[in-house]
Motif scaffolding. Structure first.
Motif, PDB file in Angstrom:
ATOM      1  N   ARG A 259     -13.307  27.507  98.066  1.00 42.20           N
ATOM      2  CA  ARG A 259     -13.642  26.212  98.668  1.00 42.20           C
ATOM      3  C   ARG A 259     -14.907  26.285  99.524  1.00 42.20           C
ATOM      4  O   ARG A 259     -15.385  25.258 100.013  1.00 42.20           O
ATOM      5  CB  ARG A 259     -12.471  25.690  99.493  1.00 42.20           C
ATOM      6  CG  ARG A 259     -12.213  26.457 100.788  1.00 42.20           C
ATOM      7  CD  ARG A 259     -11.125  25.776 101.582  1.00 42.20           C
ATOM      8  NE  ARG A 259     -10.952  26.368 102.907  1.00 42.20           N
ATOM      9  CZ  ARG A 259     -10.301  25.785 103.893  1.00 42.20           C
ATOM     10  NH1 ARG A 259      -9.734  24.607 103.707  1.00 42.20           N
ATOM     11  NH2 ARG A 259     -10.178  26.374 105.067  1.00 42.20           N
TER      12      ARG A 259
ATOM     13  N   PRO B  77     -10.359  20.783 102.097  1.00 38.07           N
ATOM     14  CA  PRO B  77     -11.734  21.225 102.392  1.00 38.07           C
ATOM     15  C   PRO B  77     -11.785  22.085 103.656  1.00 38.07           C
ATOM     16  O   PRO B  77     -10.904  21.991 104.505  1.00 38.07           O
ATOM     17  CB  PRO B  77     -12.496  19.914 102.591  1.00 38.07           C
ATOM     18  CG  PRO B  77     -11.465  18.936 103.034  1.00 38.07           C
ATOM     19  CD  PRO B  77     -10.157  19.360 102.429  1.00 38.07           C
TER      20      PRO B  77
ATOM     21  N   ASN C 277     -14.082  21.885 106.062  1.00 36.15           N
ATOM     22  CA  ASN C 277     -14.322  20.942 107.171  1.00 36.15           C
ATOM     23  C   ASN C 277     -14.822  19.623 106.590  1.00 36.15           C
ATOM     24  O   ASN C 277     -14.889  19.470 105.358  1.00 36.15           O
ATOM     25  CB  ASN C 277     -15.309  21.539 108.199  1.00 36.15           C
ATOM     26  CG  ASN C 277     -16.667  21.846 107.586  1.00 36.15           C
ATOM     27  OD1 ASN C 277     -17.050  21.245 106.578  1.00 36.15           O
ATOM     28  ND2 ASN C 277     -17.393  22.773 108.179  1.00 36.15           N
ATOM     29  N   ASP C 278     -15.187  18.686 107.458  1.00 34.17           N
ATOM     30  CA  ASP C 278     -15.568  17.348 106.989  1.00 34.17           C
ATOM     31  C   ASP C 278     -16.844  17.347 106.165  1.00 34.17           C
ATOM     32  O   ASP C 278     -17.068  16.452 105.358  1.00 34.17           O
ATOM     33  CB  ASP C 278     -15.761  16.410 108.187  1.00 34.17           C
ATOM     34  CG  ASP C 278     -14.446  16.121 108.876  1.00 34.17           C
ATOM     35  OD1 ASP C 278     -13.396  16.408 108.255  1.00 34.17           O
ATOM     36  OD2 ASP C 278     -14.466  15.637 110.030  1.00 34.17           O
ATOM     37  N   GLU C 279     -17.683  18.340 106.399  1.00 33.34           N
ATOM     38  CA  GLU C 279     -18.970  18.361 105.691  1.00 33.34           C
ATOM     39  C   GLU C 279     -18.863  18.969 104.288  1.00 33.34           C
ATOM     40  O   GLU C 279     -19.743  18.788 103.472  1.00 33.34           O
ATOM     41  CB  GLU C 279     -20.009  19.184 106.465  1.00 33.34           C
ATOM     42  CG  GLU C 279     -20.734  18.422 107.563  1.00 33.34           C
ATOM     43  CD  GLU C 279     -20.087  18.692 108.912  1.00 33.34           C
ATOM     44  OE1 GLU C 279     -20.100  19.848 109.336  1.00 33.34           O
ATOM     45  OE2 GLU C 279     -19.536  17.735 109.507  1.00 33.34           O
TER      46      GLU C 279
ATOM     47  N   LYS D 104     -17.132  20.052 100.484  1.00 33.12           N
ATOM     48  CA  LYS D 104     -16.424  19.394  99.390  1.00 33.12           C
ATOM     49  C   LYS D 104     -14.926  19.699  99.409  1.00 33.12           C
ATOM     50  O   LYS D 104     -14.528  20.780  99.853  1.00 33.12           O
ATOM     51  CB  LYS D 104     -16.938  19.956  98.054  1.00 33.12           C
ATOM     52  CG  LYS D 104     -18.170  19.309  97.530  1.00 33.12           C
ATOM     53  CD  LYS D 104     -18.343  19.790  96.091  1.00 33.12           C
ATOM     54  CE  LYS D 104     -19.786  19.697  95.704  1.00 33.12           C
ATOM     55  NZ  LYS D 104     -20.087  20.357  94.446  1.00 33.12           N
ATOM     56  N   THR D 105     -14.152  18.773  98.867  1.00 35.14           N
ATOM     57  CA  THR D 105     -12.729  19.060  98.662  1.00 35.14           C
ATOM     58  C   THR D 105     -12.597  19.817  97.343  1.00 35.14           C
ATOM     59  O   THR D 105     -13.041  19.324  96.296  1.00 35.14           O
ATOM     60  CB  THR D 105     -11.908  17.755  98.610  1.00 35.14           C
ATOM     61  OG1 THR D 105     -12.096  17.071  99.853  1.00 35.14           O
ATOM     62  CG2 THR D 105     -10.424  18.034  98.388  1.00 35.14           C
TER      63      THR D 105
END
Ligand SMILES: Cc1cc2nc3c(=O)[nH]c(=O)nc-3n(C[C@H](O)[C@H](O)[C@H](O)COP(=O)(O)O)c2cc1C
Length: 340
Positions: A109, A124, A126-128, A130-131
């Protein structure tokens, strides 16, 4: 006075290191053509540390699949075409007396590449980022085979040592930690199930590789629900039973966390795993002076000393360390007049 341990040779299976100094794997992100191939940068960078008398040089995380690259500029070992460049580099390092190692990795990931990325669970980092897509069993098997093929190619290229990258929140680490592995099948849940992916990679690699095998682990997740050194002592016992020769003990980066960093901050888990599982370990992390390295070895806290950033600053650190400890080491013939 007791013998200086940092410059004592170290034998693992058929490989003898001339000292205990290891260049830790460090991504160079320098494959500018995005083809994973060795180029002039790699030849210069790694060979300089061999000239500097490092005992073992471990190449940066080298991806076993294109999808497993941390960045498009990573070194790769997913294709037979990679062998030629790696073999040239191995020959250069060995011709200056260093043993040659390679770290085989898959970012899971944490891959920052175009297209789909994969992981044990669709969470993911973190928020930045990709999932990732949750890996199917077929993808798990394909990835295990990719590690095996990578090991075969590493052997063809002439490497002395293979290290599996099980640390820093990359794919293997994502399977090991309960923070990133939420699977309901035989690859998730219990500690035994979360270990299965690494276990099968080790077995697959050992089918094609009988040389020294290292595994790098992150022995602390720095999270209340994550793994700690005691968990890794247990895993290291299994790794030892599987024929792993040394655990390279790092920590962190499986989830975003605050890491307390101080000189030798990862030596304690290296010591715990060494004595708890009765397996050789490498210590790494803010080891910068020879006296610090010597203390770790003399007190039997690890068997090898891995250096990363200090070797970026000083490719001839073994000479610096020898001066600090009052040891004599043989310079390259060409440098004899300047070595004092
Ligand atoms: C530029 C750079 C690249 C790195 N790349 C890798 C890598 O490819 N694989 C890995 O396991 N660790 C990697 N690391 C972590 C180092 O191997 C090492 O564990 C860490 O820097 C702590 O050691 P140090 O204090 O001696 O630098 C990297 C570190 C740096 C500074």
């Amino acid at each position: 006075m007791s013998k200086i341990k940092l410059f004592e040779p170290y034998k693992i299976k058929n490989v003898e290191l001339k000292n205990r100094i290891v260049m830790a794997p460090m991504c160079m992100y320098s494959c500018h053509d995005e083809d994973g191939k060795v180029n002039d940068w790699h030849l210069t960078h790694y060979t300089s540390r061999a000239v500097g008398q490092v005992g073992l040089i471990i190449l940066e995380a080298t991806s076993v699949t294109p999808q497993g690259r941390i960045s498009p500029q990573d070194l790769g070992i997913w294709d037979d075409d990679h062998v030629e460049g790696l073999a040239k580099l191995v020959n250069l390092m060995k011709s200056h007396g260093s043993a040659a190692g390679i770290q085989l990795g898959h970012a899971g990931r944490k891959a920052v590449i175009d297209g789909e990325i994969i992981a044990p669970s669709a969470i993911p980092f973190n928020d930045e980022m990709k999932t990732p897509k949750e890996m199917t069993k077929e993808e798990i098997n394909e990835t295990i085979t990719a590690f095996q093929k990578g090991a075969e190619r590493a052997k063809k290229a002439g490497f002395d040592i293979i290290e599996l990258h099980g640390a820093h929140g990359y794919l293997i680490n994502q399977f090991l930690s309960p923070l990133t592995n939420k699977r309901n099948d035989e690859y998730g849940g219990s500690a035994e199930n979360r270990y299965r992916f690494l276990q099968e990679i080790i077995d697959a690699v050992k089918e094609v590789w009988d040389g020294p095998l290292f595994v790098r682990v992150s022995a602390r997740d720095y999270h209340p629900d994550g793994l700690d050194a005691e968990n890794y002592v247990q895993m290291a016992k299994t790794m030892k039973d599987q024929g792993v020769d040394l655990i390279d003990v790092s920590t962190g980066a499986v989830v975003p966390a605050r890491i307390p960093v101080f000189p030798g901050y990862q030596v304690k888990p290296a010591e715990m795993i060494k004595h708890g599982a009765d397996i050789p370990t490498g210590a790494v992390g803010l080891i910068t002076s020879a006296i610090q390295a010597e203390e770790i070895l003399q007190n039997d806290r690890s068997d090898l000393i891995f250096l990363a950033r200090e070797l970026l600053r000083d490719p001839y650190w073994p000479r610096t360390a020898a001066k600090e400890l009052g040891a004599d080491i043989t310079p390259p013939k060409q440098y004899e007049r300047g070595w004092i």
